[in-house]
Design a protein around this motif. Sequence first.
Motif, short mmCIF file in Angstrom:
data_model
loop_
_atom_site.label_atom_id
_atom_site.label_comp_id
_atom_site.label_asym_id
_atom_site.label_seq_id
_atom_site.Cartn_x
_atom_site.Cartn_y
_atom_site.Cartn_z
N TYR A 183 14.23 48.96 9.88
CA TYR A 183 14.13 50.20 10.65
C TYR A 183 12.70 50.51 11.06
O TYR A 183 12.49 51.29 12.00
CB TYR A 183 14.74 51.35 9.85
N ALA A 184 11.72 49.93 10.39
CA ALA A 184 10.33 50.14 10.78
C ALA A 184 10.05 49.54 12.16
O ALA A 184 9.04 49.86 12.79
CB ALA A 184 9.39 49.54 9.74
N PHE A 185 10.94 48.68 12.62
CA PHE A 185 10.85 48.17 13.99
C PHE A 185 10.77 49.33 14.98
O PHE A 185 10.03 49.27 15.97
CB PHE A 185 12.08 47.30 14.28
N GLN A 186 11.54 50.40 14.70
CA GLN A 186 11.54 51.55 15.60
C GLN A 186 10.16 52.18 15.68
O GLN A 186 9.71 52.62 16.75
CB GLN A 186 12.56 52.59 15.12
N ILE A 222 12.92 50.80 3.45
CA ILE A 222 12.05 51.95 3.25
C ILE A 222 10.63 51.50 2.90
O ILE A 222 9.65 52.02 3.44
CB ILE A 222 12.62 52.85 2.14
N SER A 223 10.51 50.51 2.04
CA SER A 223 9.19 50.00 1.66
C SER A 223 8.46 49.42 2.86
O SER A 223 7.24 49.61 3.02
CB SER A 223 9.34 48.93 0.57
N GLU A 224 9.20 48.71 3.71
CA GLU A 224 8.59 48.14 4.91
C GLU A 224 7.98 49.23 5.77
O GLU A 224 6.87 49.09 6.28
CB GLU A 224 9.66 47.37 5.71
N ALA A 225 8.69 50.34 5.89
CA ALA A 225 8.21 51.43 6.72
C ALA A 225 6.97 52.08 6.11
O ALA A 225 5.97 52.31 6.80
CB ALA A 225 9.31 52.47 6.92
N ILE A 226 7.01 52.36 4.81
CA ILE A 226 5.91 53.08 4.16
C ILE A 226 4.61 52.28 4.19
O ILE A 226 3.56 52.77 4.62
CB ILE A 226 6.28 53.42 2.71
N PHE A 227 4.67 51.03 3.74
CA PHE A 227 3.45 50.23 3.63
C PHE A 227 3.09 49.53 4.94
O PHE A 227 1.92 49.34 5.24
CB PHE A 227 3.61 49.21 2.50
N GLY A 228 4.10 49.19 5.73
CA GLY A 228 3.83 48.53 7.00
C GLY A 228 3.11 49.41 7.98
O GLY A 228 2.26 48.95 8.76
N VAL A 229 3.42 50.70 7.96
CA VAL A 229 2.79 51.64 8.89
C VAL A 229 1.29 51.75 8.62
O VAL A 229 0.48 51.78 9.55
CB VAL A 229 3.46 53.02 8.80
N LYS A 231 -0.65 49.46 7.33
CA LYS A 231 -1.27 48.21 7.78
C LYS A 231 -1.38 48.18 9.30
O LYS A 231 -2.41 47.77 9.85
CB LYS A 231 -0.45 47.02 7.28
N MET A 232 -0.32 48.64 9.96
CA MET A 232 -0.32 48.66 11.42
C MET A 232 -1.41 49.59 11.96
O MET A 232 -2.12 49.26 12.91
CB MET A 232 1.06 49.10 11.91
N LYS A 233 -1.55 50.76 11.35
CA LYS A 233 -2.57 51.71 11.78
C LYS A 233 -3.97 51.14 11.58
O LYS A 233 -4.84 51.27 12.46
CB LYS A 233 -2.41 53.02 11.01
N MET A 234 -4.22 50.51 10.45
CA MET A 234 -5.53 49.94 10.19
C MET A 234 -5.87 48.86 11.21
O MET A 234 -7.00 48.76 11.68
CB MET A 234 -5.58 49.37 8.76
N LYS A 235 -4.89 48.04 11.54
CA LYS A 235 -5.13 47.01 12.56
C LYS A 235 -5.50 47.64 13.90
O LYS A 235 -6.37 47.13 14.61
CB LYS A 235 -3.88 46.13 12.72
N SER A 236 -4.84 48.74 14.23
CA SER A 236 -5.13 49.39 15.52
C SER A 236 -6.55 49.96 15.53
O SER A 236 -7.23 49.93 16.56
CB SER A 236 -4.10 50.49 15.81
N ILE A 237 -7.01 50.47 14.39
CA ILE A 237 -8.36 51.04 14.31
C ILE A 237 -9.41 49.97 14.58
O ILE A 237 -10.41 50.22 15.25
CB ILE A 237 -8.58 51.69 12.93
N PHE A 238 -9.16 48.77 14.09
CA PHE A 238 -10.13 47.68 14.26
C PHE A 238 -9.77 46.74 15.42
O PHE A 238 -10.26 45.62 15.50
CB PHE A 238 -10.24 46.88 12.95
N ASN A 239 -8.91 47.26 16.32
CA ASN A 239 -8.49 46.50 17.52
C ASN A 239 -7.92 45.14 17.20
O ASN A 239 -8.16 44.16 17.92
CB ASN A 239 -9.71 46.37 18.48
N ARG A 240 -7.17 45.07 16.12
CA ARG A 240 -6.55 43.79 15.73
C ARG A 240 -5.03 43.82 15.86
O ARG A 240 -4.35 42.88 15.48
CB ARG A 240 -6.94 43.47 14.28
N LEU A 241 -4.52 44.91 16.43
CA LEU A 241 -3.09 45.03 16.63
C LEU A 241 -2.70 44.45 17.98
O LEU A 241 -3.12 44.94 19.02
CB LEU A 241 -2.64 46.48 16.53
N GLU A 242 -1.92 43.38 17.96
CA GLU A 242 -1.50 42.75 19.20
C GLU A 242 -0.42 43.59 19.88
O GLU A 242 0.54 44.00 19.25
CB GLU A 242 -0.94 41.34 18.92
N ILE A 243 -0.61 43.82 21.17
CA ILE A 243 0.38 44.58 21.95
C ILE A 243 0.92 43.70 23.08
O ILE A 243 2.11 43.59 23.27
CB ILE A 243 -0.22 45.86 22.53
#
Length: 243
Positions: A183-186, A222-229, A231-243
């Motif tokens: 569900y974290a895909f959403q 649920i765990s994927e959503a909590i911890f994955g978010v 990690k995703m945010k940190m990647k975006s801060i350092f411009n490492r999140l692929e879009i």
Amino acid sequence: MANALVVIPTYNEIENIEKIVRTVFALQRDFAILVVDDNSPDGTSVLVSQLQSEFPSRLHLLSRKGKMGLGTAYIAGFKWAMEETYEYIFEMDADFSHNPNDLIRLYNTCHKEGFDMAIGSRYITGVNVVNWPMNRVLMSWGASKYVQWVTGMDIHDTTAGFVCYKRQVLEHINLDTIRFIGYAFQIEMKFKTYLSAFKIKEVPVVFTDRTKGTSKMSSGIISEAIFGVLKMKMKSIFNRLEI
């Protein structure tokens, strides 16, 4: 030919699939449906195949070899849609937790109002959830608030699975870089749409828990959503999140 495609992932939805198909096809707006079935042992795909003879140009089936996760089912459906000419692509559950009548409202939000993503939101006008126990309501609402706080998105229902995309959103996002499979895909799809500066609007809907079949929610999701978010945010801060 319909310019709007509703992608419906299924796993053991034989109790719901025929009714949801007929309900969508009875709407005033012309929608097509793609069922993405993960080799349901209850024969969901067999029933869909039978219905295709009745709706040959509107009902499509993508059969997969096994249960591979909600996110990958939608990605497969999106890629299928991109090979066709659909301008509006929807996510919707098979179990009537999403009211098919609201498809038209989401469509009009994108088609007439010019938004790129329309979200069927449970929490934009309070808490509009029916038949859920209070602990699940609080968990879902709390998860959305947590994601909203971590990501900075101005979206109240970040985990919503009732969504309309304009084609250009899915063309812009590299679907092969989507990492979440539950569900974290959403959340990931909304975050990448948000970071890409597409116009997003939440449309208030009432979410009604399924009356037939079984929920696919699990602690791993649920765990994927909590911890994955995080990690995703940190990647975006350092411009490492692929879009």
